[in-house]
Design an enzyme around this catalytic site. Structure first.
Site, PDB file in Angstrom:
ATOM      1  N   ASN A   1      50.922 110.536 -26.265  1.00 59.07           N
ATOM      2  CA  ASN A   1      49.635 110.923 -26.833  1.00 59.07           C
ATOM      3  C   ASN A   1      48.824 109.645 -26.989  1.00 59.07           C
ATOM      4  OD1 ASN A   1      47.456 111.780 -28.323  1.00 59.07           O
ATOM      5  ND2 ASN A   1      48.640 112.707 -29.974  1.00 59.07           N
TER       6      ASN A   1
ATOM      7  N   ARG B   1      49.398 114.432 -23.652  1.00 61.98           N
ATOM      8  CA  ARG B   1      48.416 115.234 -24.379  1.00 61.98           C
ATOM      9  C   ARG B   1      47.019 114.832 -23.924  1.00 61.98           C
ATOM     10  NH1 ARG B   1      45.630 114.183 -29.955  1.00 61.98           N
ATOM     11  NH2 ARG B   1      44.682 116.210 -30.358  1.00 61.98           N
TER      12      ARG B   1
ATOM     13  N   HIS C   1      46.363 125.344 -39.191  1.00 59.88           N
ATOM     14  CA  HIS C   1      46.858 123.981 -38.952  1.00 59.88           C
ATOM     15  C   HIS C   1      46.044 123.044 -39.838  1.00 59.88           C
ATOM     16  CE1 HIS C   1      48.368 120.552 -36.431  1.00 59.88           C
ATOM     17  NE2 HIS C   1      47.270 120.011 -36.962  1.00 59.88           N
TER      18      HIS C   1
ATOM     19  N   GLY D   1      45.740 119.338 -41.505  1.00 62.18           N
ATOM     20  CA  GLY D   1      46.097 117.931 -41.616  1.00 62.18           C
ATOM     21  C   GLY D   1      44.822 117.166 -41.897  1.00 62.18           C
ATOM     22  N   ASN D   2      44.693 115.958 -41.345  1.00 60.79           N
ATOM     23  CA  ASN D   2      43.406 115.286 -41.464  1.00 60.79           C
ATOM     24  C   ASN D   2      42.358 116.023 -40.637  1.00 60.79           C
ATOM     25  OD1 ASN D   2      41.868 113.070 -42.568  1.00 60.79           O
ATOM     26  ND2 ASN D   2      41.729 112.286 -40.486  1.00 60.79           N
TER      27      ASN D   2
ATOM     28  N   ARG E   1      35.819 115.110 -41.850  1.00 58.16           N
ATOM     29  CA  ARG E   1      34.834 115.896 -41.115  1.00 58.16           C
ATOM     30  C   ARG E   1      34.294 117.012 -41.993  1.00 58.16           C
ATOM     31  NH1 ARG E   1      38.794 116.990 -36.172  1.00 58.16           N
ATOM     32  NH2 ARG E   1      39.246 114.829 -35.582  1.00 58.16           N
TER      33      ARG E   1
ATOM     34  N   ARG F   1      47.344 114.462 -50.950  1.00 57.26           N
ATOM     35  CA  ARG F   1      48.317 114.123 -51.983  1.00 57.26           C
ATOM     36  C   ARG F   1      47.647 113.372 -53.134  1.00 57.26           C
ATOM     37  NH1 ARG F   1      52.016 111.281 -47.577  1.00 57.26           N
ATOM     38  NH2 ARG F   1      49.886 110.627 -47.087  1.00 57.26           N
TER      39      ARG F   1
ATOM     40  N   GLY G   1      50.427 118.711 -41.882  1.00 60.59           N
ATOM     41  CA  GLY G   1      50.874 117.964 -43.053  1.00 60.59           C
ATOM     42  C   GLY G   1      50.517 118.611 -44.378  1.00 60.59           C
TER      43      GLY G   1
ATOM     44  N   GLY H   1      49.378 121.903 -44.726  1.00 62.18           N
ATOM     45  CA  GLY H   1      49.887 123.271 -44.717  1.00 62.18           C
ATOM     46  C   GLY H   1      51.369 123.358 -45.023  1.00 62.18           C
ATOM     47  N   GLU H   2      52.127 122.378 -44.554  1.00 64.70           N
ATOM     48  CA  GLU H   2      53.574 122.396 -44.757  1.00 64.70           C
ATOM     49  C   GLU H   2      53.984 121.896 -46.131  1.00 64.70           C
ATOM     50  OE1 GLU H   2      55.357 120.179 -41.515  1.00 64.70           O
ATOM     51  OE2 GLU H   2      53.947 121.096 -40.111  1.00 64.70           O
TER      52      GLU H   2
END
Length: 395
Positions: A10, A87, A204, A206-207, A237, A281, A327, A329-330
Protein backbone atom coordinates in the site's frame (compact mmCIF):
# COMPACT_ATOMS: atom_id res chain seq x y z
CA UNK A 1 -2.86 -28.22 -0.29
CA UNK A 2 0.13 -26.13 -1.36
CA UNK A 3 0.62 -22.72 0.18
CA UNK A 4 1.06 -19.52 -1.83
CA UNK A 5 2.56 -16.22 -0.69
CA UNK A 6 1.56 -12.66 -1.61
CA UNK A 7 3.40 -9.45 -0.83
CA UNK A 8 0.75 -6.77 -0.22
CA UNK A 9 1.88 -3.19 -0.84
CA UNK A 10 0.00 0.00 0.00
CA UNK A 11 2.07 2.88 -1.34
CA UNK A 12 1.40 6.48 -0.35
CA UNK A 13 3.17 9.71 -1.17
CA UNK A 14 5.50 9.43 1.84
CA UNK A 15 5.04 5.88 3.08
CA UNK A 16 4.78 2.24 2.06
CA UNK A 17 2.81 -0.22 4.16
CA UNK A 18 3.51 -3.86 3.40
CA UNK A 19 2.63 -7.35 4.56
CA UNK A 20 3.69 -10.84 3.55
CA UNK A 21 0.56 -12.96 3.55
CA UNK A 22 0.19 -16.70 3.28
CA UNK A 23 -2.81 -18.31 1.63
CA UNK A 24 -3.14 -20.85 4.45
CA UNK A 25 -2.48 -18.64 7.50
CA UNK A 26 -4.71 -15.92 8.91
CA UNK A 27 -1.99 -13.64 10.25
CA UNK A 28 0.84 -11.94 8.35
CA UNK A 29 4.23 -13.65 8.25
CA UNK A 30 5.84 -10.23 8.10
CA UNK A 31 4.47 -6.68 8.12
CA UNK A 32 5.86 -3.20 8.32
CA UNK A 33 6.07 0.39 7.22
CA UNK A 34 8.52 2.51 5.29
CA UNK A 35 7.86 5.98 6.67
CA UNK A 36 8.92 9.58 6.05
CA UNK A 37 9.95 8.77 2.49
CA UNK A 38 11.35 11.72 0.61
CA UNK A 39 13.21 12.98 3.68
CA UNK A 40 16.51 12.26 5.41
CA UNK A 41 14.57 10.75 8.33
CA UNK A 42 13.13 7.86 6.29
CA UNK A 43 13.01 4.50 8.04
CA UNK A 44 11.91 0.95 7.30
CA UNK A 45 10.29 -0.84 10.24
CA UNK A 46 9.16 -4.44 10.15
CA UNK A 47 7.94 -7.09 12.54
CA UNK A 48 6.97 -10.73 12.69
CA UNK A 49 5.74 -12.90 15.53
CA UNK A 50 9.12 -12.75 17.27
CA UNK A 51 10.59 -9.28 17.00
CA UNK A 52 10.50 -5.77 15.57
CA UNK A 53 13.35 -4.00 13.80
CA UNK A 54 14.04 -0.63 12.19
CA UNK A 55 16.46 0.35 9.44
CA UNK A 56 17.42 3.88 8.37
CA UNK A 57 17.06 4.47 4.62
CA UNK A 58 19.94 6.40 3.07
CA UNK A 59 18.14 8.55 0.51
CA UNK A 60 14.55 7.94 1.57
CA UNK A 61 13.20 7.09 -1.88
CA UNK A 62 10.41 4.61 -2.61
CA UNK A 63 12.72 2.47 -4.76
CA UNK A 64 15.31 2.35 -1.97
CA UNK A 65 12.69 1.21 0.53
CA UNK A 66 11.44 -1.53 -1.80
CA UNK A 67 14.99 -2.68 -2.55
CA UNK A 68 15.64 -2.93 1.20
CA UNK A 69 12.40 -4.89 1.54
CA UNK A 70 13.47 -7.56 -0.97
CA UNK A 71 16.00 -9.38 1.28
CA UNK A 72 13.51 -9.26 4.18
CA UNK A 73 10.92 -11.01 2.07
CA UNK A 74 13.45 -13.59 0.91
CA UNK A 75 14.46 -14.24 4.52
CA UNK A 76 10.92 -14.71 5.85
CA UNK A 77 9.29 -16.42 2.86
CA UNK A 78 9.44 -20.20 2.88
CA UNK A 79 9.10 -20.24 -0.91
CA UNK A 80 9.01 -17.81 -3.84
CA UNK A 81 6.27 -15.21 -3.98
CA UNK A 82 3.24 -16.02 -6.11
CA UNK A 83 2.15 -12.40 -6.55
CA UNK A 84 2.52 -8.81 -5.42
CA UNK A 85 -0.82 -7.17 -4.66
CA UNK A 86 -1.06 -3.38 -4.78
CA UNK A 87 -3.75 -1.22 -3.24
CA UNK A 88 -4.88 1.46 -5.69
CA UNK A 89 -7.31 4.08 -4.44
CA UNK A 90 -9.17 5.08 -7.60
CA UNK A 91 -10.06 2.83 -10.50
CA UNK A 92 -12.80 5.06 -11.90
CA UNK A 93 -15.23 3.16 -14.08
CA UNK A 94 -12.43 1.19 -15.74
CA UNK A 95 -12.26 -1.58 -13.14
CA UNK A 96 -14.88 -3.70 -11.40
CA UNK A 97 -12.37 -6.08 -9.84
CA UNK A 98 -8.71 -6.90 -9.35
CA UNK A 99 -6.48 -6.73 -12.41
CA UNK A 100 -3.14 -8.19 -13.48
CA UNK A 101 -1.01 -5.11 -14.04
CA UNK A 102 0.13 -4.46 -17.59
CA UNK A 103 0.76 -1.26 -19.52
CA UNK A 104 -2.94 -0.77 -20.18
CA UNK A 105 -3.73 -0.97 -16.47
CA UNK A 106 -0.89 1.42 -15.65
CA UNK A 107 -2.21 3.89 -18.20
CA UNK A 108 -5.73 3.66 -16.73
CA UNK A 109 -4.43 4.28 -13.19
CA UNK A 110 -2.58 7.33 -14.53
CA UNK A 111 -5.71 8.53 -16.36
CA UNK A 112 -7.68 8.38 -13.10
CA UNK A 113 -5.14 10.55 -11.25
CA UNK A 114 -7.32 13.71 -11.55
CA UNK A 115 -9.98 11.88 -9.51
CA UNK A 116 -7.49 11.06 -6.73
CA UNK A 117 -4.56 13.48 -7.11
CA UNK A 118 -3.13 12.71 -3.67
CA UNK A 119 -3.34 8.93 -4.00
CA UNK A 120 -3.16 7.53 -7.55
CA UNK A 121 0.21 9.11 -8.47
CA UNK A 122 1.74 7.69 -5.28
CA UNK A 123 0.13 4.29 -5.91
CA UNK A 124 1.49 4.35 -9.45
CA UNK A 125 5.01 5.30 -8.35
CA UNK A 126 5.00 2.43 -5.88
CA UNK A 127 3.79 -0.06 -8.46
CA UNK A 128 6.43 0.94 -10.99
CA UNK A 129 9.20 0.82 -8.39
CA UNK A 130 8.02 -2.56 -7.11
CA UNK A 131 7.84 -3.97 -10.64
CA UNK A 132 11.50 -3.04 -11.11
CA UNK A 133 12.52 -4.72 -7.85
CA UNK A 134 10.28 -7.80 -8.10
CA UNK A 135 10.71 -8.40 -11.82
CA UNK A 136 9.72 -12.03 -12.24
CA UNK A 137 6.53 -11.94 -10.19
CA UNK A 138 3.02 -11.03 -11.42
CA UNK A 139 1.71 -7.76 -9.96
CA UNK A 140 -1.99 -7.17 -9.25
CA UNK A 141 -3.96 -3.97 -8.72
CA UNK A 142 -6.82 -4.04 -6.21
CA UNK A 143 -8.94 -0.89 -6.33
CA UNK A 144 -10.74 0.77 -3.41
CA UNK A 145 -13.49 1.79 -5.82
CA UNK A 146 -14.01 -1.55 -7.59
CA UNK A 147 -16.36 -3.08 -5.01
CA UNK A 148 -18.75 -0.15 -5.43
CA UNK A 149 -19.04 -0.50 -9.21
CA UNK A 150 -22.11 -2.66 -8.56
CA UNK A 151 -24.04 0.41 -7.37
CA UNK A 152 -27.05 1.24 -9.56
CA UNK A 153 -27.14 4.53 -11.46
CA UNK A 154 -29.70 6.02 -9.10
CA UNK A 155 -27.13 5.62 -6.29
CA UNK A 156 -23.97 6.77 -8.08
CA UNK A 157 -25.21 9.65 -10.24
CA UNK A 158 -25.17 13.24 -9.02
CA UNK A 159 -28.03 15.56 -10.05
CA UNK A 160 -25.69 17.48 -12.36
CA UNK A 161 -25.68 18.14 -16.11
CA UNK A 162 -25.26 14.91 -18.09
CA UNK A 163 -22.05 16.02 -19.80
CA UNK A 164 -20.18 16.25 -16.49
CA UNK A 165 -20.71 12.51 -16.10
CA UNK A 166 -20.38 11.32 -19.69
CA UNK A 167 -17.39 13.52 -20.57
CA UNK A 168 -15.62 13.97 -17.25
CA UNK A 169 -16.61 10.98 -15.12
CA UNK A 170 -18.11 13.04 -12.31
CA UNK A 171 -20.15 10.58 -10.27
CA UNK A 172 -20.06 8.83 -6.90
CA UNK A 173 -17.40 6.11 -6.73
CA UNK A 174 -17.01 5.21 -3.06
CA UNK A 175 -13.92 3.98 -1.23
CA UNK A 176 -12.89 1.49 1.50
CA UNK A 177 -14.22 -1.17 -0.86
CA UNK A 178 -11.81 -3.88 0.26
CA UNK A 179 -12.83 -3.36 3.89
CA UNK A 180 -16.58 -3.38 3.27
CA UNK A 181 -16.22 -6.43 1.04
CA UNK A 182 -14.16 -8.31 3.61
CA UNK A 183 -16.30 -7.60 6.68
CA UNK A 184 -19.60 -8.26 4.92
CA UNK A 185 -18.30 -11.69 3.85
CA UNK A 186 -17.21 -12.36 7.44
CA UNK A 187 -20.63 -11.23 8.69
CA UNK A 188 -22.31 -13.89 6.55
CA UNK A 189 -20.07 -16.55 8.11
CA UNK A 190 -20.67 -15.27 11.64
CA UNK A 191 -24.45 -15.28 11.07
CA UNK A 192 -24.38 -18.82 9.66
CA UNK A 193 -25.50 -17.74 6.19
CA UNK A 194 -24.28 -19.01 2.85
CA UNK A 195 -21.19 -17.21 1.49
CA UNK A 196 -21.99 -13.72 0.19
CA UNK A 197 -25.56 -13.92 1.45
CA UNK A 198 -27.07 -11.26 3.63
CA UNK A 199 -28.23 -7.66 3.71
CA UNK A 200 -25.76 -5.62 5.74
CA UNK A 201 -25.08 -2.08 6.80
CA UNK A 202 -21.34 -1.64 7.26
CA UNK A 203 -19.57 1.18 9.11
CA UNK A 204 -15.82 1.48 8.53
CA UNK A 205 -14.67 3.96 11.17
CA UNK A 206 -11.08 5.14 11.44
CA UNK A 207 -9.38 8.41 10.63
CA UNK A 208 -11.24 8.00 7.35
CA UNK A 209 -14.83 6.79 7.68
CA UNK A 210 -17.45 5.43 5.33
CA UNK A 211 -20.69 3.47 5.47
CA UNK A 212 -22.02 1.00 2.95
CA UNK A 213 -25.10 -1.06 2.14
CA UNK A 214 -24.17 -4.57 0.97
CA UNK A 215 -26.63 -7.09 -0.45
CA UNK A 216 -25.46 -10.63 -1.17
CA UNK A 217 -21.83 -9.57 -1.49
CA UNK A 218 -22.47 -6.54 -3.73
CA UNK A 219 -22.31 -2.87 -2.80
CA UNK A 220 -25.65 -1.12 -3.29
CA UNK A 221 -24.69 2.33 -2.01
CA UNK A 222 -22.00 3.99 0.07
CA UNK A 223 -21.36 7.30 1.80
CA UNK A 224 -18.18 8.46 0.02
CA UNK A 225 -18.52 9.91 -3.45
CA UNK A 226 -16.33 11.36 -6.18
CA UNK A 227 -13.64 11.80 -3.52
CA UNK A 228 -13.17 10.46 0.04
CA UNK A 229 -14.40 13.80 1.44
CA UNK A 230 -18.11 13.12 0.95
CA UNK A 231 -20.18 11.47 3.66
CA UNK A 232 -19.43 10.91 7.32
CA UNK A 233 -17.60 13.09 9.81
CA UNK A 234 -14.01 11.80 9.90
CA UNK A 235 -10.80 12.47 11.81
CA UNK A 236 -9.89 15.69 10.00
CA UNK A 237 -12.37 15.65 7.07
CA UNK A 238 -15.67 17.46 7.29
CA UNK A 239 -17.82 14.95 5.44
CA UNK A 240 -21.00 16.41 3.96
CA UNK A 241 -21.34 20.20 3.99
CA UNK A 242 -23.53 22.62 2.04
CA UNK A 243 -22.22 22.50 -1.56
CA UNK A 244 -22.30 26.28 -1.65
CA UNK A 245 -19.94 26.59 1.32
CA UNK A 246 -17.02 27.09 -1.08
CA UNK A 247 -18.66 30.13 -2.67
CA UNK A 248 -19.72 31.52 0.72
CA UNK A 249 -16.18 31.32 2.12
CA UNK A 250 -14.73 32.84 -1.05
CA UNK A 251 -17.14 35.78 -0.89
CA UNK A 252 -17.14 36.45 2.84
CA UNK A 253 -13.58 35.52 3.88
CA UNK A 254 -11.82 35.83 0.53
CA UNK A 255 -10.52 32.27 0.83
CA UNK A 256 -9.14 30.67 -2.33
CA UNK A 257 -9.82 27.06 -3.37
CA UNK A 258 -6.60 25.54 -1.92
CA UNK A 259 -7.37 27.16 1.46
CA UNK A 260 -10.92 25.81 1.45
CA UNK A 261 -9.76 22.32 0.42
CA UNK A 262 -7.14 22.29 3.16
CA UNK A 263 -9.73 23.29 5.76
CA UNK A 264 -12.25 20.64 4.68
CA UNK A 265 -9.69 17.83 4.44
CA UNK A 266 -7.18 18.55 7.21
CA UNK A 267 -8.70 20.96 9.73
CA UNK A 268 -12.28 19.73 10.11
CA UNK A 269 -14.04 16.59 11.33
CA UNK A 270 -13.36 15.50 14.91
CA UNK A 271 -10.38 17.84 15.07
CA UNK A 272 -12.34 20.88 13.94
CA UNK A 273 -15.36 20.20 16.12
CA UNK A 274 -13.39 19.50 19.26
CA UNK A 275 -10.61 22.04 18.77
CA UNK A 276 -8.49 19.37 20.41
CA UNK A 277 -7.59 16.25 18.42
CA UNK A 278 -8.72 13.80 15.74
CA UNK A 279 -7.96 10.80 17.99
CA UNK A 280 -11.18 9.26 19.28
CA UNK A 281 -9.40 7.72 22.28
CA UNK A 282 -8.23 11.14 23.44
CA UNK A 283 -11.65 12.63 22.77
CA UNK A 284 -13.36 10.01 24.91
CA UNK A 285 -10.95 10.75 27.74
CA UNK A 286 -11.46 14.51 27.38
CA UNK A 287 -15.24 14.02 27.30
CA UNK A 288 -15.09 12.11 30.58
CA UNK A 289 -13.21 15.08 32.06
CA UNK A 290 -15.88 17.56 30.97
CA UNK A 291 -14.42 18.92 27.72
CA UNK A 292 -17.47 20.29 25.88
CA UNK A 293 -15.77 20.36 22.47
CA UNK A 294 -14.86 16.69 22.75
CA UNK A 295 -18.41 15.79 23.77
CA UNK A 296 -19.84 17.74 20.84
CA UNK A 297 -17.45 16.10 18.37
CA UNK A 298 -18.48 12.63 19.52
CA UNK A 299 -22.19 13.52 19.46
CA UNK A 300 -22.00 14.90 15.92
CA UNK A 301 -19.87 11.95 14.75
CA UNK A 302 -22.36 9.38 16.07
CA UNK A 303 -25.50 11.20 14.92
CA UNK A 304 -24.18 11.73 11.40
CA UNK A 305 -23.11 8.08 11.26
CA UNK A 306 -26.58 6.92 12.36
CA UNK A 307 -28.25 9.23 9.83
CA UNK A 308 -26.06 7.85 7.04
CA UNK A 309 -26.70 4.23 7.98
CA UNK A 310 -30.45 4.86 8.24
CA UNK A 311 -30.40 6.42 4.77
CA UNK A 312 -28.43 3.52 3.30
CA UNK A 313 -31.08 1.12 4.61
CA UNK A 314 -33.20 2.37 1.71
CA UNK A 315 -30.89 0.43 -0.61
CA UNK A 316 -31.70 -2.92 1.07
CA UNK A 317 -34.81 -5.11 0.82
CA UNK A 318 -34.36 -6.18 4.45
CA UNK A 319 -31.78 -5.79 7.20
CA UNK A 320 -29.88 -8.83 8.47
CA UNK A 321 -27.47 -6.77 10.53
CA UNK A 322 -25.09 -3.91 11.16
CA UNK A 323 -21.29 -4.20 11.12
CA UNK A 324 -18.80 -1.97 12.95
CA UNK A 325 -15.19 -2.11 11.79
CA UNK A 326 -12.04 0.02 11.58
CA UNK A 327 -10.06 1.35 14.53
CA UNK A 328 -12.97 3.30 16.04
CA UNK A 329 -15.66 0.83 15.05
CA UNK A 330 -13.78 -2.10 16.55
CA UNK A 331 -12.63 -0.41 19.76
CA UNK A 332 -15.12 2.27 20.84
CA UNK A 333 -18.07 0.89 22.79
CA UNK A 334 -19.13 4.52 23.38
CA UNK A 335 -19.40 5.30 19.66
CA UNK A 336 -21.28 2.09 18.96
CA UNK A 337 -23.71 2.75 21.81
CA UNK A 338 -24.35 6.40 21.00
CA UNK A 339 -24.84 5.62 17.30
CA UNK A 340 -27.41 2.92 18.00
CA UNK A 341 -29.39 5.27 20.26
CA UNK A 342 -30.44 7.03 17.05
CA UNK A 343 -31.35 3.83 15.16
CA UNK A 344 -34.10 2.20 17.22
CA UNK A 345 -36.60 2.63 14.36
CA UNK A 346 -34.75 -0.18 12.54
CA UNK A 347 -35.32 -2.54 15.46
CA UNK A 348 -31.63 -2.64 16.37
CA UNK A 349 -31.15 -3.32 20.07
CA UNK A 350 -27.72 -3.30 21.66
CA UNK A 351 -26.77 -5.63 24.51
CA UNK A 352 -24.93 -3.11 26.68
CA UNK A 353 -22.85 -5.67 28.54
CA UNK A 354 -21.79 -7.46 25.36
CA UNK A 355 -20.93 -4.13 23.78
CA UNK A 356 -18.69 -2.96 26.62
CA UNK A 357 -16.98 -6.34 27.00
CA UNK A 358 -16.49 -7.05 23.28
CA UNK A 359 -13.08 -8.73 22.93
CA UNK A 360 -10.61 -6.70 20.90
CA UNK A 361 -9.35 -8.26 17.71
CA UNK A 362 -12.15 -10.83 17.52
CA UNK A 363 -15.41 -10.89 15.59
CA UNK A 364 -18.41 -10.95 17.90
CA UNK A 365 -22.13 -10.25 18.22
CA UNK A 366 -23.20 -7.40 20.51
CA UNK A 367 -26.94 -7.31 19.84
CA UNK A 368 -29.85 -8.15 22.14
CA UNK A 369 -31.52 -11.48 21.45
CA UNK A 370 -34.60 -9.91 19.79
CA UNK A 371 -32.62 -7.65 17.47
CA UNK A 372 -31.13 -8.01 14.02
CA UNK A 373 -27.44 -8.85 14.26
CA UNK A 374 -25.05 -6.13 15.45
CA UNK A 375 -21.46 -7.21 14.89
CA UNK A 376 -17.97 -6.01 15.61
CA UNK A 377 -15.68 -7.46 12.92
CA UNK A 378 -11.96 -6.59 12.65
CA UNK A 379 -11.22 -5.61 9.09
CA UNK A 380 -8.33 -7.17 7.19
CA UNK A 381 -7.85 -5.30 3.93
CA UNK A 382 -4.48 -6.97 3.38
CA UNK A 383 -6.12 -10.40 3.53
CA UNK A 384 -8.70 -9.24 0.99
CA UNK A 385 -5.99 -7.88 -1.31
CA UNK A 386 -4.01 -11.12 -0.99
CA UNK A 387 -7.07 -13.27 -1.74
CA UNK A 388 -8.08 -11.18 -4.76
CA UNK A 389 -4.51 -11.28 -6.07
CA UNK A 390 -4.30 -15.06 -5.79
CA UNK A 391 -7.69 -15.49 -7.46
CA UNK A 392 -6.14 -14.12 -10.67
CA UNK A 393 -3.47 -16.84 -10.73
CA UNK A 394 -4.27 -20.46 -11.65
CA UNK A 395 -3.42 -22.80 -8.77
Amino acid sequence: MSDRLVLVINCGSSSIKFALRSELHSSALLSGLADRLGSNKATLTWQNADNKETLALADGEHATALAALLPLIERHARQPLSAVGHRVVHGGEHFTGAQIIDQQVLDAIRANAPLAPLHNPANLAGIEAAMRVFRQIPHMAIFDTAFHQSMPAHAYRYALPEALYTEHGIRRYGFHGTSHQYVSAQASKLAGLQPNNGAWLSAHLGNGCSSCAVLDGRSQDTSMGLTPLEGLVMGTRSGDVDPNLHAHLARTLNWDLPRIEAMLNRESGLLGLSGLTNDMRQLEQARSEGHTGAALAIDVFCYRLARSLMGLAAALPRLDGLIFTGGIGENSALVRGKTLEHMTVLGLKLDTERNTSAPRGQACMINHSDSPAIMVIPTDEERQIADESLALIPH
